[in-house]
Enzyme design. Structure first.
Site, PDB file in Angstrom:
ATOM      1  CG  ASP A 191      57.420 -32.817  39.501  1.00 59.14           C
ATOM      2  OD1 ASP A 191      58.629 -32.635  39.702  1.00 59.14           O
ATOM      3  OD2 ASP A 191      56.579 -31.898  39.535  1.00 59.14           O
ATOM      4  CD1 TRP A 243      53.843 -25.636  35.713  1.00 57.30           C
ATOM      5  CD2 TRP A 243      53.259 -25.224  37.832  1.00 57.30           C
ATOM      6  NE1 TRP A 243      53.170 -26.735  36.181  1.00 57.30           N
ATOM      7  CE2 TRP A 243      52.799 -26.515  37.477  1.00 57.30           C
ATOM      8  CE3 TRP A 243      52.983 -24.755  39.120  1.00 57.30           C
ATOM      9  CZ2 TRP A 243      52.096 -27.346  38.357  1.00 57.30           C
ATOM     10  CZ3 TRP A 243      52.282 -25.572  39.997  1.00 57.30           C
ATOM     11  CH2 TRP A 243      51.858 -26.853  39.619  1.00 57.30           C
ATOM     12  CD  GLU A 267      58.065 -25.259  36.048  1.00 61.59           C
ATOM     13  OE1 GLU A 267      57.728 -24.225  36.669  1.00 61.59           O
ATOM     14  OE2 GLU A 267      58.548 -26.254  36.624  1.00 61.59           O
ATOM     15  CG  ASP A 312      60.710 -28.945  37.396  1.00 60.79           C
ATOM     16  OD1 ASP A 312      61.232 -30.057  37.606  1.00 60.79           O
ATOM     17  OD2 ASP A 312      60.190 -28.261  38.291  1.00 60.79           O
TER      18      ASP A 312
HETATM   19  C1  RNT Z   1      55.324 -27.653  39.793  1.00 63.52           C
HETATM   20  C2  RNT Z   1      56.366 -26.792  39.198  1.00 63.52           C
HETATM   21  C3  RNT Z   1      56.541 -25.459  39.830  1.00 63.52           C
HETATM   22  C4  RNT Z   1      56.485 -25.524  41.342  1.00 63.52           C
HETATM   23  C5  RNT Z   1      56.883 -24.238  42.025  1.00 63.52           C
HETATM   24  C6  RNT Z   1      56.492 -24.225  43.457  1.00 63.52           C
HETATM   25  O1  RNT Z   1      55.284 -28.901  39.238  1.00 63.52           O
HETATM   26  O2  RNT Z   1      57.572 -27.464  39.216  1.00 63.52           O
HETATM   27  O3  RNT Z   1      57.692 -24.860  39.378  1.00 63.52           O
HETATM   28  O4  RNT Z   1      57.274 -26.552  41.848  1.00 63.52           O
HETATM   29  O5  RNT Z   1      56.404 -23.191  41.308  1.00 63.52           O
HETATM   30 ZN    ZN Z   2      59.312 -26.323  38.639  1.00 61.80          ZN
END
Ligand code: RNT
Ligand code: ZN
Length: 417
Positions: A293, A186, A225, A258
């Site tokens: 988020d 990510w 992600e 996510d």
């Molecule tokens: C951030 C993403 C990511 C982080 C982690 C710490 O928006 O969700 O996955 O939360 O990698």
């Molecule tokens: Zn995440």
């Protein structure tokens, strides 16, 4: 409730579910094989162990200053083990690169090696815990607004090197644990204000990813992600959902969903069946967005319930990896782990107990009333008796009893930090 009462309640529940063709003993076995990947970063507010660690950047934020957060690798490990002792079943631990065992030496992100994760591998083997992994593009002087999509080649190359090294580390971890290590990529790359270079940034991101994923490893699996926006990066996100869905489908890779990374009214549950037709597997980051988020502690809410139900209904239980991703510094952090992990398990427990087959028959026979009636009834069947039994079988506190256990650890350990 004492053990006898839990068993009695379970026997009654077993009969009620049997009437709908559901075998609760089988569900208990399925729950035993349901492994969460617990994120290491709830324990210390996403700080990590780089000796010069600065502020958290990259469009993510932790609020709260609840006392007792883990300050070093030993405290973090102890906290994770304690949290795990209150969650039934066996779970994985999801590490970020900044949680390496760096001691007091500063190791820049493009210099990290598997050596920095040796003590993690040993610790995990000792406790029979499997590890997953993440590259870390935030909280670094070169993070800025753009990392892998940066028009400056030297910055891009720095993050490409970091990501390649992380994949190598994940592969070493996977081989040591004899089980593939899932590595998530990510990056926060985006823009606060209107940009006229969307195409360029995405072209650069695609090119960087192509370089990063060039080599295929046997003991690690990649996932990518997406995000809708980050704080301070509200107008544009290079790695959007469309971008990564297309990228993963084209390259036969895993997608990370996510639950906090979509528009508030978008259903993440609905993505499961669409995506699994085009990508091999999914990784989840189960979170709880409140308006954005915000990474609130996962609870047993409708979106999480729907997501797990869709996975079960799609017959995709084993095509999904169940990561958690939230960070809340306003409450007891161990308690946060336990609440979120148990909530995810409860959602899965209920999803597995759904009399899907008979509801499907109704649906195919166009019995709309009967379908809706059964979906409503299923909510109130005694799924909790099955979850309590699962806790009892695993020798962890049943029901609210874990609250006292968390309080005890706070009194004995974290409050003394
Ligand atoms: C951030 C993403 C990511 C982080 C982690 C710490 O928006 O969700 O996955 O939360 O990698
Ligand atoms: Zn995440």
């Amino acid at each position: 409730m004492n053990a006898e009462q839990i068993k009695q309640a379970y026997e009654i529940a077993k009969e009620r579910y049997a009437a709908y063709g559901i075998d609760t003993d089988k569900v208990l076995d399925q729950l035993q094989n349901f492994h969460l990947s617990m994120h290491c970063w709830q324990a210390d507010d996403v700080a990590g162990f780089e000796p010069n660690a600065g502020a958290l950047t990259g469009g993510i934020q932790v609020n709260g200053n609840y006392p007792g957060k883990a300050r070093n690798i030993d405290e973090l490990r102890a906290d994770i083990l304690y949290a795990m002792s209150l969650i039934p079943g066996k779970h994985r631990l999801n590490l970020h690169e900044i949680y390496g065992d760096f001691g007091s030496t500063y190791v820049d992100r493009d210099q990290v090696t598997p050596e920095h994760f040796k003590s993690w591998i040993d610790w995990a083997l000792e406790h029979d815990i499997k590890l997953d992994f993440n590259s870390t593009s935030f909280s670094h002087p070169k993070s800025g607004d753009l990392s892998l999509a940066n028009p400056d080649k030297s910055i891009r190359d720095f993050w490409i090197e970091h990501s390649k090294r992380c994949r190598e580390i994940a592969n070493v971890i996977g081989e040591a644990q004899n089980d593939p290590c899932i590595m998530n990529t990510w990056v926060h790359d985006g823009s606060k204000d209107i940009t006229v270079n969307r195409y360029l940034y995405r072209e650069l991101l695609k090119d960087s990813l192509d370089q990063i994923f060039e080599h295929r490893y046997d003991w690690m699996k990649d996932c990518v992600e997406s995000k809708v926006f980050g704080i301070g990066l509200e107008s544009f996100t290079a790695g959007s959902n469309d971008f990564y869905t297309a990228y993963a489908a084209k390259n036969d890779m895993m997608i990370t969903l996510d639950t906090g990374h979509f528009h508030p009214t978008e259903s993440v549950a609905d993505k499961v069946s669409s995506m699994l037709l085009f990508v091999p597997e999914l990784m989840l980051h189960v979170s709880r967005p409140i308006r954005w988020d915000s990474d609130h502690v996962t609870i047993m809410d409708d979106p999480t319930m729907d997501l797990f139900s869709e996975i079960v209904r799609a017959g995709a239980l084993n095509r999904v990896h169940y990561g958690l991703d939230y960070f809340d510094g306003t409450l007891n952090r161990i308690g946060a782990y336990v609440i979120g992990s148990r909530a995810a398990q409860k959602c899965m427990c209920r999803a597995l107990l759904e009399p899907t087959e008979s509801i499907r028959k109704d649906e195919l026979a166009d019995k709309k009333f009967q379908r809706l009636a059964m979906l409503e009834e299923a909510k109130a069947l005694p799924w909790n008796a099955v979850y309590d039994m699962f806790c009892l079988k695993n020798n962890v506190p049943v029901g609210a009893d874990f609250i006292g256990a968390v309080e005890k650890y706070e009194a004995d350990v974290t409050s003394k930090r």
